[in-house]
Design a protein around this motif. Structure first.
Motif, PDB file in Angstrom:
ATOM      1  N   VAL A 145     118.301  53.058  26.680  1.00 57.26           N
ATOM      2  CA  VAL A 145     119.251  54.177  26.665  1.00 57.26           C
ATOM      3  C   VAL A 145     120.506  53.785  25.900  1.00 57.26           C
ATOM      4  O   VAL A 145     121.087  52.717  26.144  1.00 57.26           O
ATOM      5  N   LEU A 146     120.923  54.624  24.980  1.00 59.90           N
ATOM      6  CA  LEU A 146     122.192  54.431  24.273  1.00 59.90           C
ATOM      7  C   LEU A 146     123.235  55.312  24.940  1.00 59.90           C
ATOM      8  O   LEU A 146     123.075  56.526  25.035  1.00 59.90           O
ATOM      9  N   TYR A 147     124.328  54.659  25.392  1.00 63.07           N
ATOM     10  CA  TYR A 147     125.377  55.369  26.126  1.00 63.07           C
ATOM     11  C   TYR A 147     126.710  55.125  25.423  1.00 63.07           C
ATOM     12  O   TYR A 147     126.983  55.713  24.380  1.00 63.07           O
ATOM     13  N   THR A 148     127.526  54.228  25.916  1.00 62.77           N
ATOM     14  CA  THR A 148     128.849  53.999  25.322  1.00 62.77           C
ATOM     15  C   THR A 148     128.772  53.241  24.010  1.00 62.77           C
ATOM     16  O   THR A 148     129.672  53.322  23.180  1.00 62.77           O
ATOM     17  N   GLY A 149     127.710  52.463  23.818  1.00 63.24           N
ATOM     18  CA  GLY A 149     127.584  51.631  22.620  1.00 63.24           C
ATOM     19  C   GLY A 149     127.994  50.192  22.841  1.00 63.24           C
ATOM     20  O   GLY A 149     127.828  49.346  21.955  1.00 63.24           O
ATOM     21  N   ARG A 150     128.500  49.880  24.040  1.00 61.80           N
ATOM     22  CA  ARG A 150     128.989  48.522  24.296  1.00 61.80           C
ATOM     23  C   ARG A 150     127.858  47.495  24.400  1.00 61.80           C
ATOM     24  O   ARG A 150     128.028  46.336  24.013  1.00 61.80           O
ATOM     25  N   THR A 151     126.718  47.907  24.926  1.00 64.03           N
ATOM     26  CA  THR A 151     125.576  46.994  24.968  1.00 64.03           C
ATOM     27  C   THR A 151     125.127  46.634  23.553  1.00 64.03           C
ATOM     28  O   THR A 151     124.836  45.469  23.260  1.00 64.03           O
ATOM     29  N   VAL A 152     125.088  47.623  22.672  1.00 65.93           N
ATOM     30  CA  VAL A 152     124.683  47.373  21.290  1.00 65.93           C
ATOM     31  C   VAL A 152     125.679  46.458  20.604  1.00 65.93           C
ATOM     32  O   VAL A 152     125.293  45.525  19.876  1.00 65.93           O
TER      33      VAL A 152
END
Length: 221
Positions: A145-152
């Motif tokens: 799941v892409l959410y805030t982008g912080r994991t990426v």
């Protein structure tokens, strides 16, 4: 080749120290745990069943092959945990088309997060497995799941610690919006508009004994 841990980064497999939090959970989650409250996930709807997940991943596999004009120099990196499972499924779909196994790896981004000051308990840390040299490779970074982008953003830091790839492309099964960083996916299984209160859960057989994507909310019991 291994990343430089001279900056004092802990080794994989260790517990993360207290005082840190995952951004994917609602504000106040860990505070409620400290007060002895329990957070329950209330499922609202199934937004992708097993057939729809498989169909989306097969389409994404074709898009990846077409965008890269084949699979030369291509590798898949899944973000722990469910991104790794999805990367394996993508690799299977690519093999069915090209007849070749694409190299796969796994990333744990825990120690690279920029929102760790919000964490409470001590989550277990998974391993980073990079069975190839990332230099000059075309990396397909896979997450659920892409959410805030912080994991990426954290995943990009991990990759760059291992070398300098030719390119990094992002493949996600679900894009739920609410970005906090200028990050967008290259390959998407499904766009799902959500509210900030809602949670998207991707379930895979490896961990959940089923394939589906559900939306729901987390609240105090």
């Amino acid at each position: 080749m291994t990343p430089d841990r001279s900056a004092g980064l802990p080794e994989p497999g260790t517990a993360w120290p207290p005082g840190r939090a995952f951004s994917c959970l609602p504000a106040g989650f860990w505070a409620s745990q400290a007060r002895g409250l329990h957070m329950n996930f209330t499922e609202k709807a199934v937004i992708m069943n097993a057939k729809e997940m498989n169909r989306a991943l097969k389409r994404m596999a074709h898009e990846i092959i077409e965008a890269n004009k084949g699979i030369d120099n291509l590798v898949l990196l899944g973000v722990q945990r469910r991104g790794v499972s999805l990367a394996k499924m993508l690799a299977d779909a690519i093999r069915q088309v090209e007849g070749i196994d694409v190299p796969q790896g796994a990333l744990d981004i825990t120690f690279y997060r920029d929102d760790l000051s919000r964490l409470g308990p001590s989550p277990k840390v998974s391993s980073t497995e990079m069975p190839f040299d990332v230099n000059d490779k075309i990396i397909i970074l896979v997450d659920d799941v892409l959410y805030t982008g912080r994991t990426v953003r954290a995943a990009l830091d991990v990759i760059m610690d291992w070398g300098r790839p030719q390119a990094i492309r992002l493949a996600v099964l679900v894009d739920r919006g609410h970005r906090e960083l200028p990050i967008r996916p290259d390959f998407v299984g499904k766009n799902v508009p959500t509210s900030q209160k809602e949670i998207i859960k991707v379930r895979v057989k490896e961990f959940d004994e089923k394939l589906e994507v559900v939306v729901g909310e987390v609240g105090e019991a």
